[in-house]
Enzyme design. Structure first.
Site, PDB file in Angstrom:
ATOM      1  N   ASP A 155      46.345  35.168  46.777  1.00 48.04           N
ATOM      2  CA  ASP A 155      48.251  34.867  47.416  1.00 48.04           C
ATOM      3  C   ASP A 155      48.332  36.069  48.420  1.00 48.04           C
ATOM      4  O   ASP A 155      49.345  35.686  48.788  1.00 48.04           O
ATOM      5  CB  ASP A 155      48.261  34.964  45.862  1.00 48.04           C
ATOM      6  CG  ASP A 155      48.246  36.226  44.849  1.00 48.04           C
ATOM      7  OD1 ASP A 155      50.016  36.520  45.279  1.00 48.04           O
ATOM      8  OD2 ASP A 155      47.525  37.248  45.058  1.00 48.04           O
TER       9      ASP A 155
ATOM     10  N   ASP B 152      41.018  36.430  42.838  1.00 48.29           N
ATOM     11  CA  ASP B 152      41.894  37.218  43.075  1.00 48.29           C
ATOM     12  C   ASP B 152      42.447  36.743  41.136  1.00 48.29           C
ATOM     13  O   ASP B 152      41.758  35.819  40.937  1.00 48.29           O
ATOM     14  CB  ASP B 152      42.823  37.178  44.232  1.00 48.29           C
ATOM     15  CG  ASP B 152      43.927  38.217  43.179  1.00 48.29           C
ATOM     16  OD1 ASP B 152      43.748  39.375  42.814  1.00 48.29           O
ATOM     17  OD2 ASP B 152      45.399  38.306  43.594  1.00 48.29           O
TER      18      ASP B 152
ATOM     19  N   THR C 215      39.348  41.395  41.071  1.00 49.24           N
ATOM     20  CA  THR C 215      41.367  42.011  41.192  1.00 49.24           C
ATOM     21  C   THR C 215      40.755  43.332  41.611  1.00 49.24           C
ATOM     22  O   THR C 215      40.534  44.569  40.961  1.00 49.24           O
ATOM     23  CB  THR C 215      41.569  42.038  39.466  1.00 49.24           C
ATOM     24  OG1 THR C 215      43.015  42.238  39.140  1.00 49.24           O
ATOM     25  CG2 THR C 215      40.599  42.379  38.545  1.00 49.24           C
ATOM     26  N   SER C 216      42.234  43.635  41.521  1.00 48.50           N
ATOM     27  CA  SER C 216      42.776  45.273  42.387  1.00 48.50           C
ATOM     28  C   SER C 216      43.087  45.742  40.519  1.00 48.50           C
ATOM     29  O   SER C 216      43.268  46.820  40.351  1.00 48.50           O
ATOM     30  CB  SER C 216      44.200  45.237  43.167  1.00 48.50           C
ATOM     31  OG  SER C 216      44.198  45.412  44.223  1.00 48.50           O
TER      32      SER C 216
ATOM     33  N   ASP D 207      45.923  38.555  39.678  1.00 46.81           N
ATOM     34  CA  ASP D 207      47.764  38.154  39.610  1.00 46.81           C
ATOM     35  C   ASP D 207      47.693  37.135  40.460  1.00 46.81           C
ATOM     36  O   ASP D 207      47.248  38.012  41.752  1.00 46.81           O
ATOM     37  CB  ASP D 207      47.975  39.665  40.037  1.00 46.81           C
ATOM     38  CG  ASP D 207      47.383  40.466  38.415  1.00 46.81           C
ATOM     39  OD1 ASP D 207      48.067  40.220  37.675  1.00 46.81           O
ATOM     40  OD2 ASP D 207      47.013  41.853  38.422  1.00 46.81           O
TER      41      ASP D 207
ATOM     42  N   LYS E  64      41.740  46.892  47.792  1.00 45.82           N
ATOM     43  CA  LYS E  64      42.151  45.582  49.219  1.00 45.82           C
ATOM     44  C   LYS E  64      42.383  46.253  49.602  1.00 45.82           C
ATOM     45  O   LYS E  64      43.661  47.314  49.045  1.00 45.82           O
ATOM     46  CB  LYS E  64      42.406  44.535  48.892  1.00 45.82           C
ATOM     47  CG  LYS E  64      41.402  43.779  47.666  1.00 45.82           C
ATOM     48  CD  LYS E  64      41.860  42.518  46.805  1.00 45.82           C
ATOM     49  CE  LYS E  64      41.180  42.188  46.112  1.00 45.82           C
ATOM     50  NZ  LYS E  64      42.183  41.199  44.916  1.00 45.82           N
TER      51      LYS E  64
END
Length: 226
Positions: free
Chosen positions: A169, A19, A112-113, A21, A144
């Site tokens: 995270d 991931d 990543t989103s 961030d 996600k």
């Protein structure tokens, strides 16, 4: 160390999926500045709303609010543009730069989103070199905690998802990694409070290193104290 934690450190993997961030870089302050302004404009409880934004795509965050008369696609584009402009305070998680540099280039990806333009901007701001394989918000229909992003990341690397280790995270990302069928390590550098999780945790990348054997298999190891 629990049996599950020990298994992650004892096992060999063909690829690592990260991931971004909160996992490779800390963008909390910048993201919350942009989202707080958006929430205020729409009359939301800012403090409560900000607890819901991390780890998910902007379009999903906005759609979930079900605000009447709001064009979620347009609002998400506006959020992305604002976040690209505001990268003040975006920094790498301690040890992340060196850890990523130690990985073979073909053995890791970012999932990543964030939209691609924002992901590249934040990685640049944090001093991180983007990998050859990145899965971003535009690449999946469902964000996600749907596992699609991690499954696609493994596919693009040409590696079975069961031979990948996911670094996450946020709870939605952890659930995505689990649903994909990968092992998961939780990075807690940006956590204000301890997270209850059965997965192994690392406070930063200063506490781990990677071993790569002649066959290109990766093994995560605790760093040897100096």
């Amino acid at each position: 160390m629990s049996a599950k934690e020990s298994a992650v450190f004892d096992r060999q993997y063909r690829a690592f999926l990260f991931d971004m961030d909160g996992t490779l870089l800390n963008s909390i302050a910048a993201a919350e500045r942009v989202w707080a302004a958006w929430a205020q404009r729409h009359g939301l409880d800012v403090e409560a709303f900000l607890t819901t934004i991390h780890g998910v795509r902007a379009i999903d965050t906005i759609t979930r609010q079900a605000l009447p008369g709001v064009d979620a696609q347009a609002e998400a584009r506006g959020i992305t543009e604002a976040e690209i402009e505001d990268v003040a305070g975006v920094v790498a998680i301690p040890g992340a730069v060196t850890f990523l540099q130690s990985l073979p280039a073909h053995c890791w990806a970012v999932v990543t989103s964030a939209p691609k333009a924002l992901a590249l901007r934040r990685m640049q701001a944090a001093g991180l070199v983007p990998p050859a394989v990145m899965v971003t918000a535009e690449d999946v229909t469902n964000g996600k905690p749907d596992p699609a992003g991690y499954l696609l990341g493994a596919k693009r690397l040409g590696v079975p998802i069961g031979e990948c280790l996911v670094f996450e995270d946020a709870s939605v990302g952890i659930r995505a990694g689990e649903a994909a069928g990968a092992d998961v390590v939780v990075v807690t550098s940006t956590h204000w409070e301890p997270m209850a999780t059965e997965h192994p945790t690392i406070a930063s990348y200063d506490g781990v290193r990677v071993q790569c054997d002649a066959a290109g298999l990766l093994r995560l190891r605790p760093s040897t104290p100096a």
